[in-house]
Design an enzyme around this catalytic site. Structure first.
Site, PDB file in Angstrom:
ATOM      1  N   HIS A   9      -2.682  10.793  -6.869  1.00 64.23           N
ATOM      2  CA  HIS A   9      -2.826   9.349  -7.077  1.00 64.23           C
ATOM      3  C   HIS A   9      -4.220   8.884  -6.680  1.00 64.23           C
ATOM      4  O   HIS A   9      -4.949   9.585  -5.975  1.00 64.23           O
ATOM      5  CB  HIS A   9      -1.792   8.571  -6.258  1.00 64.23           C
ATOM      6  CG  HIS A   9      -0.410   8.628  -6.839  1.00 64.23           C
ATOM      7  ND1 HIS A   9       0.485   9.619  -6.524  1.00 64.23           N
ATOM      8  CD2 HIS A   9       0.220   7.813  -7.726  1.00 64.23           C
ATOM      9  CE1 HIS A   9       1.611   9.415  -7.193  1.00 64.23           C
ATOM     10  NE2 HIS A   9       1.478   8.334  -7.928  1.00 64.23           N
TER      11      HIS A   9
ATOM     12  N   LYS B  41      -3.849   4.302  -2.775  1.00 64.44           N
ATOM     13  CA  LYS B  41      -2.405   4.432  -2.506  1.00 64.44           C
ATOM     14  C   LYS B  41      -2.177   4.616  -1.008  1.00 64.44           C
ATOM     15  O   LYS B  41      -2.857   5.411  -0.365  1.00 64.44           O
ATOM     16  CB  LYS B  41      -1.806   5.601  -3.303  1.00 64.44           C
ATOM     17  CG  LYS B  41      -0.291   5.700  -3.140  1.00 64.44           C
ATOM     18  CD  LYS B  41       0.363   6.467  -4.271  1.00 64.44           C
ATOM     19  CE  LYS B  41       1.864   6.601  -4.080  1.00 64.44           C
ATOM     20  NZ  LYS B  41       2.567   5.300  -4.156  1.00 64.44           N
TER      21      LYS B  41
HETATM   22  N1  LIG Z   1       8.072   2.348  -9.310  1.00 66.05           N
HETATM   23  C1  LIG Z   1       7.009   2.482 -10.097  1.00 66.05           C
HETATM   24  O1  LIG Z   1       7.098   2.779 -11.300  1.00 66.05           O
HETATM   25  C2  LIG Z   1       5.659   2.206  -9.512  1.00 66.05           C
HETATM   26  C3  LIG Z   1       5.567   1.843  -8.208  1.00 66.05           C
HETATM   27  N2  LIG Z   1       4.366   1.471  -7.673  1.00 66.05           N
HETATM   28  C4  LIG Z   1       4.422   0.967  -6.305  1.00 66.05           C
HETATM   29  O2  LIG Z   1       4.236  -0.445  -6.346  1.00 66.05           O
HETATM   30  C5  LIG Z   1       3.620  -0.887  -5.151  1.00 66.05           C
HETATM   31  C6  LIG Z   1       2.384  -1.713  -5.478  1.00 66.05           C
HETATM   32  O3  LIG Z   1       1.421  -0.898  -6.104  1.00 66.05           O
HETATM   33  P1  LIG Z   1       0.010  -1.499  -6.582  1.00 66.05           P
HETATM   34  O4  LIG Z   1       0.225  -2.604  -7.551  1.00 66.05           O
HETATM   35  O5  LIG Z   1      -0.813  -0.339  -6.985  1.00 66.05           O
HETATM   36  O6  LIG Z   1      -0.536  -2.089  -5.194  1.00 66.05           O
HETATM   37  P2  LIG Z   1      -1.557  -3.298  -4.953  1.00 66.05           P
HETATM   38  O7  LIG Z   1      -1.994  -3.158  -3.541  1.00 66.05           O
HETATM   39  O8  LIG Z   1      -2.572  -3.340  -6.042  1.00 66.05           O
HETATM   40  O9  LIG Z   1      -0.625  -4.604  -5.095  1.00 66.05           O
HETATM   41  C7  LIG Z   1       0.307  -5.014  -4.152  1.00 66.05           C
HETATM   42  C8  LIG Z   1       0.303  -6.530  -4.181  1.00 66.05           C
HETATM   43  O10 LIG Z   1       1.381  -7.026  -3.379  1.00 66.05           O
HETATM   44  C9  LIG Z   1       0.904  -8.171  -2.706  1.00 66.05           C
HETATM   45  N3  LIG Z   1       1.729  -8.487  -1.549  1.00 66.05           N
HETATM   46  C10 LIG Z   1       1.849  -7.802  -0.381  1.00 66.05           C
HETATM   47  N4  LIG Z   1       2.673  -8.461   0.451  1.00 66.05           N
HETATM   48  C11 LIG Z   1       3.098  -9.569  -0.202  1.00 66.05           C
HETATM   49  C12 LIG Z   1       3.943 -10.668   0.131  1.00 66.05           C
HETATM   50  N5  LIG Z   1       4.540 -10.748   1.329  1.00 66.05           N
HETATM   51  N6  LIG Z   1       4.150 -11.633  -0.791  1.00 66.05           N
HETATM   52  C13 LIG Z   1       3.567 -11.567  -2.005  1.00 66.05           C
HETATM   53  N7  LIG Z   1       2.739 -10.567  -2.383  1.00 66.05           N
HETATM   54  C14 LIG Z   1       2.512  -9.584  -1.489  1.00 66.05           C
HETATM   55  C15 LIG Z   1      -0.540  -7.805  -2.331  1.00 66.05           C
HETATM   56  O11 LIG Z   1      -1.297  -8.978  -1.988  1.00 66.05           O
HETATM   57  C16 LIG Z   1      -1.001  -7.143  -3.607  1.00 66.05           C
HETATM   58  O12 LIG Z   1      -1.497  -8.076  -4.541  1.00 66.05           O
HETATM   59  C17 LIG Z   1       3.356   0.389  -4.336  1.00 66.05           C
HETATM   60  O13 LIG Z   1       4.406   0.580  -3.425  1.00 66.05           O
HETATM   61  C18 LIG Z   1       3.345   1.481  -5.397  1.00 66.05           C
HETATM   62  O14 LIG Z   1       3.644   2.741  -4.899  1.00 66.05           O
HETATM   63  C19 LIG Z   1       3.222   1.480  -8.413  1.00 66.05           C
HETATM   64  C20 LIG Z   1       3.243   1.864  -9.712  1.00 66.05           C
HETATM   65  C21 LIG Z   1       4.469   2.281 -10.370  1.00 66.05           C
HETATM   66  O1  LIG Z   2       1.093   3.730  -6.102  1.00 61.18           O
HETATM   67  C1  LIG Z   2       1.018   4.046  -7.318  1.00 61.18           C
HETATM   68  O2  LIG Z   2       0.017   3.818  -8.000  1.00 61.18           O
HETATM   69  C2  LIG Z   2       2.188   4.660  -7.933  1.00 61.18           C
HETATM   70  N1  LIG Z   2       3.289   4.720  -7.226  1.00 61.18           N
HETATM   71  C3  LIG Z   2       4.539   5.221  -7.637  1.00 61.18           C
HETATM   72  C4  LIG Z   2       4.934   6.380  -6.727  1.00 61.18           C
HETATM   73  O3  LIG Z   2       4.785   6.250  -5.493  1.00 61.18           O
HETATM   74  O4  LIG Z   2       5.411   7.395  -7.220  1.00 61.18           O
HETATM   75  C5  LIG Z   2       4.616   5.534  -9.104  1.00 61.18           C
HETATM   76  C6  LIG Z   2       3.343   5.958  -9.753  1.00 61.18           C
HETATM   77  O5  LIG Z   2       3.162   7.316  -9.570  1.00 61.18           O
HETATM   78  C7  LIG Z   2       2.137   5.138  -9.326  1.00 61.18           C
END
Ligand SMILES: NC(=O)C1=CN([C@@H]2O[C@H](COP(=O)(O)OP(=O)(O)OC[C@H]3O[C@@H](n4cnc5c(N)ncnc54)[C@H](O)[C@@H]3O)[C@@H](O)[C@H]2O)C=CC1
Ligand SMILES: O=C(O)C1=N[C@H](C(=O)O)C[C@H](O)C1
Length: 273
Positions: free
Chosen positions: A162, A166
């Site tokens: 990643h 992350k």
């Molecule tokens: N399940 C899936 O398919 C995927 C999961 N993820 C997960 O999603 C999460 C976010 O990933 P990214 O967007 O890359 O992170 P990022 O850091 O770019 O975005 C997270 C956002 O959440 C906001 N945030 C944090 N606490 C908050 C609160 N109390 N109230 C409102 N907003 C709040 C932050 O200010 C930030 O804008 C991670 O845990 C990542 O692993 C990411 C991509 C795919």
């Molecule tokens: O943090 C990310 O970017 C992503 N998080 C998810 C994970 O923890 O597997 C999904 C994806 O791989 C991107």
């Protein structure tokens, strides 16, 4: 907005300024099956009070970013939440209060966090997956099958890569794949999981499922499940080259969840895999 557009399920995106938040807003705005009704960010974030379209560098969308999650959720049929564990636990209680479907992509949740989600799911529909893409969810099924077909002569290693922003490891996807492999072998992942090798670790234990985390640059998400035997290796691999695969899956889950009974669901339920 036409009358028929008003009838579409209204969706709130939390973490609106995040990598996934912005991708979700673009995906919902382009959809003819749902409409964006709210964008939530944490208190003190520079985007709070701004129009989400303008904050993203485009035209106004008529949605002002708020830090009042409950007020936003009250207008929604679904909340799509890719934020951080503490925020997601808080949002689960609020989404349940608002009777909105809560789609959770957030990873790195602790056992206590998951227990809190379980309590919220008594009152609301929660769809949660460490990876919302069709490809990865299909890969979990393939992993389970291969693990069931091969015995412990084949060492299983899960290698995930990643971007350098992350914050959690192993990735949620790696854990899903680990669970699938353990299920295929008929063992509990907790009992065989081998993480974070460093120093004189001793030889690999037969039957362990190992995890390796690579962090660098702008890698969106790559996962290999390696079955390493004597004289041959099999690798099952998924590469995400665009975050839209996660956003499309999350939107599908939000629509699928409408009218479902309260409880916890995952993407296998949504995709019928
Ligand atoms: N399940 C899936 O398919 C995927 C999961 N993820 C997960 O999603 C999460 C976010 O990933 P990214 O967007 O890359 O992170 P990022 O850091 O770019 O975005 C997270 C956002 O959440 C906001 N945030 C944090 N606490 C908050 C609160 N109390 N109230 C409102 N907003 C709040 C932050 O200010 C930030 O804008 C991670 O845990 C990542 O692993 C990411 C991509 C795919
Ligand atoms: O943090 C990310 O970017 C992503 N998080 C998810 C994970 O923890 O597997 C999904 C994806 O791989 C991107």
């Amino acid at each position: 907005m036409s009358d028929s557009a008003q009838d579409l399920p209204g969706i709130v995106v939390t973490g609106a300024s995040g990598r996934m938040g912005q991708m979700l807003i673009e995906t919902i705005a382009a959809s003819d099956k749902a409409r964006l009704v709210g964008a939530v960010e944490r208190s003190g974030h520079a985007w709070v009070g701004q129009d989400i379209g303008a904050a993203m560098g485009g035209a106004d969308m008529g949605i002002v970013v708020t830090d009042d999650a409950l007020e936003a959720f009250a207008k929604a049929q679904a909340v799509i939440d890719f934020t951080a564990p503490a925020a997601t636990v808080e949002f689960a209680a609020l989404a349940a209060q608002a009777r909105a479907v809560h789609v959770i992509g957030t990873t790195g949740m602790s056992a206590e966090d998951l227990a809190a989600l379980g309590r919220a799911a008594h009152h609301a529909v929660i769809v949660r997956a460490g990876n919302m893409s069709l490809g990865v969810n299909l890969l979990t099924q393939l992993t389970k099958k291969v693990a069931a077909a091969l015995d412990d002569d084949y060492d299983i290693e899960i290698i995930e890569s990643h971007h350098n922003r992350k914050v959690d490891a192993p990735s949620g996807t790696a854990l899903m794949l680990g669970e699938a492999a353990a299920e295929g072998r008929g063992v509990s992942l907790e009992a065989v999981s081998d993480r974070g090798r460093d120093g004189i670790t001793g030889a690999r234990k037969r039957g362990d499922i190992g995890f390796v985390a690579v962090r660098g640059g702008d890698i969106i998400g790559e996962h290999d499940v390696l079955f390493a035997g004597t004289g041959e290796r099999i690798t099952l691999r998924h590469v995400a080259s665009d975050r839209s695969v996660f956003a499309r899956g999350a939107l599908k889950a939000a629509l699928w969840g409408q009218g479902k009974k309260p409880g916890e669901y995952d993407m296998l339920d949504v995709l019928g895999l």
